[in-house]
Design a protein around this motif. Structure first.
Motif, PDB file in Angstrom:
ATOM      1  N   ASP A 118      24.816 -13.420  -2.508  1.00 24.19           N
ATOM      2  CA  ASP A 118      24.014 -12.199  -2.634  1.00 24.19           C
ATOM      3  C   ASP A 118      22.519 -12.486  -2.504  1.00 24.19           C
ATOM      4  N   LEU A 119      22.158 -13.506  -1.721  1.00 20.38           N
ATOM      5  CA  LEU A 119      20.760 -13.920  -1.602  1.00 20.38           C
ATOM      6  C   LEU A 119      19.868 -12.784  -1.114  1.00 20.38           C
ATOM      7  N   GLY A 120      20.316 -12.014  -0.134  1.00 15.18           N
ATOM      8  CA  GLY A 120      19.523 -10.882   0.354  1.00 15.18           C
ATOM      9  C   GLY A 120      19.267  -9.857  -0.730  1.00 15.18           C
ATOM     10  N   ASP A 121      20.286  -9.558  -1.523  1.00 14.62           N
ATOM     11  CA  ASP A 121      20.127  -8.612  -2.631  1.00 14.62           C
ATOM     12  C   ASP A 121      19.143  -9.151  -3.674  1.00 14.62           C
ATOM     13  N   GLN A 122      19.193 -10.469  -3.919  1.00 16.89           N
ATOM     14  CA  GLN A 122      18.264 -11.070  -4.872  1.00 16.89           C
ATOM     15  C   GLN A 122      16.818 -10.984  -4.374  1.00 16.89           C
ATOM     16  N   PHE A 123      16.620 -11.234  -3.073  1.00 17.98           N
ATOM     17  CA  PHE A 123      15.280 -11.092  -2.493  1.00 17.98           C
ATOM     18  C   PHE A 123      14.765  -9.672  -2.690  1.00 17.98           C
ATOM     19  N   TRP A 179      15.288  -7.307   7.837  1.00 22.58           N
ATOM     20  CA  TRP A 179      14.793  -6.663   6.637  1.00 22.58           C
ATOM     21  C   TRP A 179      14.133  -5.337   6.955  1.00 22.58           C
ATOM     22  N   ALA A 180      13.995  -4.528   5.909  1.00 20.41           N
ATOM     23  CA  ALA A 180      13.285  -3.258   5.966  1.00 20.41           C
ATOM     24  C   ALA A 180      12.418  -3.187   4.710  1.00 20.41           C
ATOM     25  N   ASN A 181      11.112  -3.018   4.910  1.00 25.47           N
ATOM     26  CA  ASN A 181      10.163  -3.044   3.794  1.00 25.47           C
ATOM     27  C   ASN A 181       9.310  -1.781   3.764  1.00 25.47           C
ATOM     28  N   THR A 182       9.022  -1.302   2.566  1.00 26.72           N
ATOM     29  CA  THR A 182       8.010  -0.279   2.342  1.00 26.72           C
ATOM     30  C   THR A 182       6.809  -1.013   1.769  1.00 26.72           C
ATOM     31  N   LEU A 183       5.684  -0.955   2.477  1.00 22.16           N
ATOM     32  CA  LEU A 183       4.521  -1.782   2.164  1.00 22.16           C
ATOM     33  C   LEU A 183       3.519  -1.062   1.270  1.00 22.16           C
ATOM     34  N   HIS A 184       3.096  -1.751   0.207  1.00 21.79           N
ATOM     35  CA  HIS A 184       2.104  -1.224  -0.745  1.00 21.79           C
ATOM     36  C   HIS A 184       0.950  -2.211  -0.856  1.00 21.79           C
ATOM     37  N   ASP A 185      -0.248  -1.686  -1.056  1.00 23.22           N
ATOM     38  CA  ASP A 185      -1.388  -2.573  -1.272  1.00 23.22           C
ATOM     39  C   ASP A 185      -1.413  -3.026  -2.737  1.00 23.22           C
ATOM     40  N   ASP A 237      13.086  -3.240   0.717  1.00 26.89           N
ATOM     41  CA  ASP A 237      14.151  -2.253   0.523  1.00 26.89           C
ATOM     42  C   ASP A 237      15.514  -2.844   0.840  1.00 26.89           C
ATOM     43  N   TRP A 238      15.541  -3.760   1.814  1.00 25.02           N
ATOM     44  CA  TRP A 238      16.814  -4.345   2.270  1.00 25.02           C
ATOM     45  C   TRP A 238      16.514  -5.653   2.967  1.00 25.02           C
ATOM     46  N   TYR A 239      17.356  -6.658   2.720  1.00 22.97           N
ATOM     47  CA  TYR A 239      17.171  -7.965   3.355  1.00 22.97           C
ATOM     48  C   TYR A 239      18.538  -8.574   3.606  1.00 22.97           C
ATOM     49  N   LYS A 240      18.784  -9.013   4.828  1.00 26.39           N
ATOM     50  CA  LYS A 240      20.074  -9.616   5.203  1.00 26.39           C
ATOM     51  C   LYS A 240      19.800 -10.986   5.797  1.00 26.39           C
ATOM     52  N   VAL A 241      20.326 -12.012   5.166  1.00 22.55           N
ATOM     53  CA  VAL A 241      19.999 -13.387   5.547  1.00 22.55           C
ATOM     54  C   VAL A 241      20.919 -13.964   6.613  1.00 22.55           C
TER      55      VAL A 241
END
Length: 134
Positions: free
Chosen positions: A64-69, A29-35, A77-81
């Motif tokens: 499409d589980l990653g897209d749903q997450f 996964w790739a995440n942009t983190l917000h408080d 931003d992106w998740y690949k299961v």
């Protein structure tokens, strides 16, 4: 949530440019983190496993589980299961890039690799920019 807010608060108070590298979930996964207030606090790169099964091995009936997450989570931003491989992270004084590499198979000594995603973030005075596809 409280521990996450304390981490974000510490990073903000110290002027840290928060870039988190993690793994052991056997997914990518790739995440942009917000408080909690919505302020950008950093980025996170998660690496899949080389051989261990991930969520995709157990939840196969949701293609499409990653897209749903990603759609259900503002920071994702992106998740690949599924898939196996590694993440190549390049750090410079001004930028961080992550390239997600998958291997074609894990049971045969002969295999190929393929880049499945790549992201970039840049340094700012306040921290890091939101992730963008590289």
């Amino acid at each position: 949530p409280a521990a996450r807010e304390r981490l974000y608060g510490s990073a903000a108070a110290s002027g840290a440019r928060l870039v988190t590298l993690t793994g052991d979930t056997h997914t990518s996964w790739a995440n942009t983190l917000h408080d909690a207030s919505g302020s950008l606090r950093g980025v996170e790169f998660g690496c899949t496993s080389v051989t261990s099964p991930g969520l995709g091995a157990y939840v196969q009936d949701v293609p499409d589980l990653g897209d749903q997450f990603a759609a259900a989570n503002a920071d994702v931003d992106w998740y690949k299961v599924d898939g196996h491989g590694y993440t190549l992270v390049t750090l410079t004084g001004d930028e961080v890039t992550s390239e997600y590499i998958e291997v074609s198979g894990i049971l045969d000594p002969s295999y190929t690799t393929q880049s499945v995603a790549s992201f970039r973030t840049s340094r700012t005075d306040e921290g890091m920019t939101a992730l963008e596809r590289a």
